[in-house]
Write an enzyme that holds these catalytic residues in place. Structure first.
Site, PDB file in Angstrom:
ATOM      1  N   LYS A  22       0.902  -1.298   0.082  1.00 41.89           N
ATOM      2  CA  LYS A  22      -0.119   0.072  -0.011  1.00 41.89           C
ATOM      3  C   LYS A  22       0.908   1.223  -0.030  1.00 41.89           C
ATOM      4  O   LYS A  22       0.782   1.971  -0.847  1.00 41.89           O
ATOM      5  CB  LYS A  22      -0.804   0.105   1.064  1.00 41.89           C
ATOM      6  N   ASN A  23       1.792   1.255   0.837  1.00 40.79           N
ATOM      7  CA  ASN A  23       2.797   2.476   1.168  1.00 40.79           C
ATOM      8  C   ASN A  23       3.522   2.659  -0.125  1.00 40.79           C
ATOM      9  O   ASN A  23       4.538   3.614   0.008  1.00 40.79           O
ATOM     10  CB  ASN A  23       3.387   2.533   2.359  1.00 40.79           C
ATOM     11  N   ARG A  94      -4.456  10.806   4.283  1.00 43.43           N
ATOM     12  CA  ARG A  94      -3.453  11.918   4.367  1.00 43.43           C
ATOM     13  C   ARG A  94      -2.663  11.562   3.297  1.00 43.43           C
ATOM     14  O   ARG A  94      -1.955  12.753   2.509  1.00 43.43           O
ATOM     15  CB  ARG A  94      -2.503  11.414   5.715  1.00 43.43           C
ATOM     16  N   CYS A 118      -4.766  12.050  11.591  1.00 46.02           N
ATOM     17  CA  CYS A 118      -5.581  11.056  11.935  1.00 46.02           C
ATOM     18  C   CYS A 118      -5.582  10.706  13.401  1.00 46.02           C
ATOM     19  O   CYS A 118      -4.721  11.223  14.245  1.00 46.02           O
ATOM     20  CB  CYS A 118      -5.464   9.933  10.999  1.00 46.02           C
ATOM     21  N   ARG A 123       0.229  14.513  12.498  1.00 47.41           N
ATOM     22  CA  ARG A 123       0.447  14.445  11.163  1.00 47.41           C
ATOM     23  C   ARG A 123       0.944  15.517  10.576  1.00 47.41           C
ATOM     24  O   ARG A 123       0.216  16.037   9.387  1.00 47.41           O
ATOM     25  CB  ARG A 123      -0.332  13.498  10.201  1.00 47.41           C
ATOM     26  N   ILE A 125       2.816  18.653   8.029  1.00 45.67           N
ATOM     27  CA  ILE A 125       3.318  18.642   6.685  1.00 45.67           C
ATOM     28  C   ILE A 125       4.437  19.477   6.696  1.00 45.67           C
ATOM     29  O   ILE A 125       4.800  19.941   5.622  1.00 45.67           O
ATOM     30  CB  ILE A 125       2.148  18.945   5.641  1.00 45.67           C
ATOM     31  N   ASP A 126       4.855  20.170   7.669  1.00 44.37           N
ATOM     32  CA  ASP A 126       6.042  21.275   7.778  1.00 44.37           C
ATOM     33  C   ASP A 126       7.129  20.844   6.933  1.00 44.37           C
ATOM     34  O   ASP A 126       7.705  21.416   6.101  1.00 44.37           O
ATOM     35  CB  ASP A 126       6.157  21.491   8.942  1.00 44.37           C
ATOM     36  N   LEU A 127       7.663  19.466   7.046  1.00 46.14           N
ATOM     37  CA  LEU A 127       8.981  18.982   6.489  1.00 46.14           C
ATOM     38  C   LEU A 127       8.757  19.137   4.725  1.00 46.14           C
ATOM     39  O   LEU A 127       9.430  19.456   4.037  1.00 46.14           O
ATOM     40  CB  LEU A 127       9.476  17.989   6.824  1.00 46.14           C
ATOM     41  N   ASP A 306       4.462   0.684  11.997  1.00 49.25           N
ATOM     42  CA  ASP A 306       3.280   0.035  11.197  1.00 49.25           C
ATOM     43  C   ASP A 306       3.046  -1.794  11.924  1.00 49.25           C
ATOM     44  O   ASP A 306       2.106  -2.101  11.518  1.00 49.25           O
ATOM     45  CB  ASP A 306       3.145  -0.037   9.862  1.00 49.25           C
ATOM     46  N   ARG A 398      -8.473  -0.631   4.538  1.00 48.31           N
ATOM     47  CA  ARG A 398      -7.651   0.714   3.827  1.00 48.31           C
ATOM     48  C   ARG A 398      -6.396   0.054   3.414  1.00 48.31           C
ATOM     49  O   ARG A 398      -5.851   0.360   2.391  1.00 48.31           O
ATOM     50  CB  ARG A 398      -7.571   1.616   4.990  1.00 48.31           C
TER      51      ARG A 398
HETATM   52  C1  EPZ Z   1       4.360   6.783   6.107  1.00 45.62           C
HETATM   53  O1  EPZ Z   1       3.358   8.013   6.704  1.00 45.62           O
HETATM   54  C2  EPZ Z   1       3.268   5.843   6.071  1.00 45.62           C
HETATM   55  N1  EPZ Z   1       2.135   6.045   5.271  1.00 45.62           N
HETATM   56  C3  EPZ Z   1       2.805   5.370   7.450  1.00 45.62           C
HETATM   57  O2  EPZ Z   1       2.181   4.272   7.503  1.00 45.62           O
HETATM   58  C4  EPZ Z   1       3.834   5.115   8.301  1.00 45.62           C
HETATM   59  O3  EPZ Z   1       3.452   4.792   9.573  1.00 45.62           O
HETATM   60  C5  EPZ Z   1       4.966   6.134   8.551  1.00 45.62           C
HETATM   61  O4  EPZ Z   1       5.183   6.586   6.993  1.00 45.62           O
HETATM   62  C6  EPZ Z   1       6.127   5.887   9.253  1.00 45.62           C
HETATM   63  O5  EPZ Z   1       6.846   4.964   8.771  1.00 45.62           O
HETATM   64  C7  EPZ Z   1       2.211   6.080   3.815  1.00 45.62           C
HETATM   65  O6  EPZ Z   1       3.310   5.770   3.380  1.00 45.62           O
HETATM   66  C8  EPZ Z   1       1.190   6.198   3.206  1.00 45.62           C
HETATM   67  P1  EPZ Z   1       6.150  10.265   8.299  1.00 45.62           P
HETATM   68  P2  EPZ Z   1       3.977   9.598   6.886  1.00 45.62           P
HETATM   69  O7  EPZ Z   1       6.062  11.612   7.602  1.00 45.62           O
HETATM   70  O8  EPZ Z   1       4.760   9.717   5.445  1.00 45.62           O
HETATM   71  C9  EPZ Z   1       6.536  13.340  11.794  1.00 45.62           C
HETATM   72  C10 EPZ Z   1      -0.020   2.885   7.582  1.00 45.62           C
HETATM   73  O9  EPZ Z   1      -0.423   2.233   8.629  1.00 45.62           O
HETATM   74  N2  EPZ Z   1       6.369  14.625  10.414  1.00 45.62           N
HETATM   75  O10 EPZ Z   1       7.334   9.484   8.037  1.00 45.62           O
HETATM   76  O11 EPZ Z   1       2.826  10.414   6.989  1.00 45.62           O
HETATM   77  C11 EPZ Z   1       5.132  12.913  11.827  1.00 45.62           C
HETATM   78  O12 EPZ Z   1       4.312  13.710  12.880  1.00 45.62           O
HETATM   79  C12 EPZ Z   1       0.530   3.915   7.727  1.00 45.62           C
HETATM   80  O13 EPZ Z   1       0.355   2.019   6.418  1.00 45.62           O
HETATM   81  C13 EPZ Z   1       6.647  15.943  10.864  1.00 45.62           C
HETATM   82  O14 EPZ Z   1       6.892  16.261  11.837  1.00 45.62           O
HETATM   83  O15 EPZ Z   1       4.779   9.485   8.110  1.00 45.62           O
HETATM   84  C14 EPZ Z   1       5.519  11.688  12.517  1.00 45.62           C
HETATM   85  O16 EPZ Z   1       5.765  11.681  13.846  1.00 45.62           O
HETATM   86  C15 EPZ Z   1       0.264   4.711   9.170  1.00 45.62           C
HETATM   87  N3  EPZ Z   1       6.411  16.925   9.749  1.00 45.62           N
HETATM   88  C16 EPZ Z   1       7.020  11.371  11.748  1.00 45.62           C
HETATM   89  O17 EPZ Z   1       7.238  12.526  11.275  1.00 45.62           O
HETATM   90  C17 EPZ Z   1       6.091  16.230   8.533  1.00 45.62           C
HETATM   91  O18 EPZ Z   1       6.201  17.105   7.732  1.00 45.62           O
HETATM   92  C18 EPZ Z   1       6.787  10.051  10.904  1.00 45.62           C
HETATM   93  O19 EPZ Z   1       6.136  10.637  10.031  1.00 45.62           O
HETATM   94  C19 EPZ Z   1       5.655  15.028   8.267  1.00 45.62           C
HETATM   95  C20 EPZ Z   1       6.210  14.213   9.212  1.00 45.62           C
END
Ligand code: EPZ
Length: 419
Positions: A22-23, A94, A118, A123, A125-127, A306, A398
């Protein structure tokens, strides 16, 4: 309202075929925006989230054909319009936000509603936005939406505060058509990030170092349409591995990438699970006695967040004290209270969950709080006395293709009921 009914008492046996990730497919579908040629994704998992991101693209005039029987998705974005996609759809998932990078790359402007958090965390999106700004985009905010505009995108050096999977993917997709070289440091190295890079390279992008913490992208003029088959889903595989372990079963998983499973295999072996590589898959045997372990979720190649809920279910009946530390999301222990309804002994202390193994779990009425938590409740239900009724199973759909069919094929007593 659909619910899942799981009865205990059965060992699992036989083989299960693991679907594509999925990811991996979600960012790959977003990346199809980067070429006006046709892209075909083969062995595509027919998941709710996949249908949602396709619906989002259709609202901006992408032509998408989903061939269920052949597990194929054919996407043509030649007539794509640069308009704000349907905000209700975007807020449904998201990962819809992953279209922002490719849309800015192609149209140099884009507006989209905030993807929203969620229940596992805010979650942010600042980065993602910092990366777009580094490439020369003017980012601004409105009531519930974000927009970006750029005369042109110019490659730059970006250091991510956190190795965010989505931010790495979004910035990479924004950079592939930018002028010059972009370097993303402290990048996410998850296999799904590398798979997206492989898809983009197949389209003609110049990307080096994907799968490591430093990714170099040299912008090109245009990308072409391709056929592509995403990597297997390491989290679906891990879910079935935990199910085999908790039921003391021996099963075979087909179509897995063992390299991607290393952090999960390492923890299962530490528990006492037998893992045997087999020609095109792996054999899992849960016959041994198990030991309590400590788990700390980390960015890849650390233990994946996950798989945290599924491992918590497994450890609920492992005698002794196991400690699970969730370092990625701030609110990803909601499944603990559902497991406690089944008799588990779990104490949450901030980012730590202390799990005291109990002799048995008892079937109960519980609810899925996110897709991995839902899978974890199925795993617990496989050994809980009596039956377990799980509601809000739309979460599970999902991220898992026909999960109850796959468990039934392994001999589990599980069915989807209408109530
Ligand atoms: C991806 O989400 C996956 N989703 C998630 O899978 C997975 O848990 C996550 O990566 C971590 O491995 C998809 O790929 C569609 P992140 P993502 O950005 O990209 C912080 C599932 O169950 N962050 O790596 O949203 C954030 O708050 C789902 O399949 C910022 O601070 O994860 C979190 O604490 C759930 N600023 C951490 O980084 C940002 O701009 C990890 O988030 C972005 C993220």
């Amino acid at each position: 309202m659909n619910k899942m009914l799981v009865r205990s008492g059965r060992q699992l046996q036989g083989e299960v075929n693991i679907s594509s990730a999925k990811n991996a497919i979600l960012p790959i579908i977003a990346a199809s925006i980067l070429s006006s040629d046709t892209c075909t994704i083969e062995n595509a998992p027919m998941l709710r989230d996949v249908f949602v991101i396709c619906d989002v693209l259709k609202t901006i005039n992408a032509k998408i054909s989903i061939k269920n029987i052949e597990d194929k998705i054919i996407i043509n974005t030649s007539d794509l319009v640069c308009e704000e996609p349907d905000s209700d759809l975007v807020r449904k998932m998201r990962a819809s936000f992953l279209i922002m990078g490719p849309m800015i790359a192609r149209f140099k402007k884009f507006k989209i509603s905030f993807p929203g958090g969620c229940n596992i965390g805010t979650r942010p999106i600042d980065l993602h936005l910092k990366g777009f700004a580094s490439l020369g985009a003017q980012v601004s905010f409105g009531h519930g939406y974000v927009e970006a505009y750029a005369n042109k995108l110019v490659g730059s050096r970006i250091y991510l505060d956190f190795p965010s999977v989505g931010a790495t993917e979004n910035i990479m997709m924004a950079a592939v058509l930018a002028e010059g070289e972009t370097v993303i440091e402290n990048a996410a190295s998850e296999p799904e990030v590398e798979d997206l890079a492989n898809f983009l390279k197949r389209m003609g992008a110049q990307i080096y170092g994907a799968g490591t913490d430093t990714i170099r992208i040299i912008g090109v003029k245009e990308l072409k349409g391709v056929k592509y088959r995403p990597i297997p889903d390491r989290i679906e595989a891990g879910t079935f591995m935990a199910a085999a372990a908790i039921t003391k079963s021996r099963i075979k998983l087909n179509g897995v990438n063992e390299e991607h499973l290393k952090p999960i295999i390492a923890k299962l072996v530490e528990v006492g699970v037998i893992v045997i590589p087999d020609k095109d898959g792996i054999i899992i045997d849960g016959k041994n006695n198990f030991n309590p372990i400590d788990i700390k979720t980390m960015p890849y190649p650390g233990f994946p967040t996950d798989m945290q809920a599924q491992m918590m279910s497994l450890l609920c009946t492992v005698h002794g004290t196991s400690v699970i530390t969730e370092t990625i999301f701030e609110n990803r222990f909601m499944h603990a209270s559902e497991l406690e309804k089944m008799g588990a002994n779990i104490k949450i202390n901030g980012r730590c969950a202390i799990v005291e193994g109990v002799d048995t779990l008892t079937g109960s009425e519980v609810k899925a709080t996110d897709l991995r938590a839902g899978a974890a409740l199925i795993i617990a239900g496989l050994i809980a006395d009596g039956y377990t009724k799980i509601r809000d199973i739309y979460h599970i759909d999902r991220g898992y293709v026909n999960i109850e069919e796959k468990f039934k094929q392994l001999g589990a007593n599980i069915e989807r009921i209408e109530e």
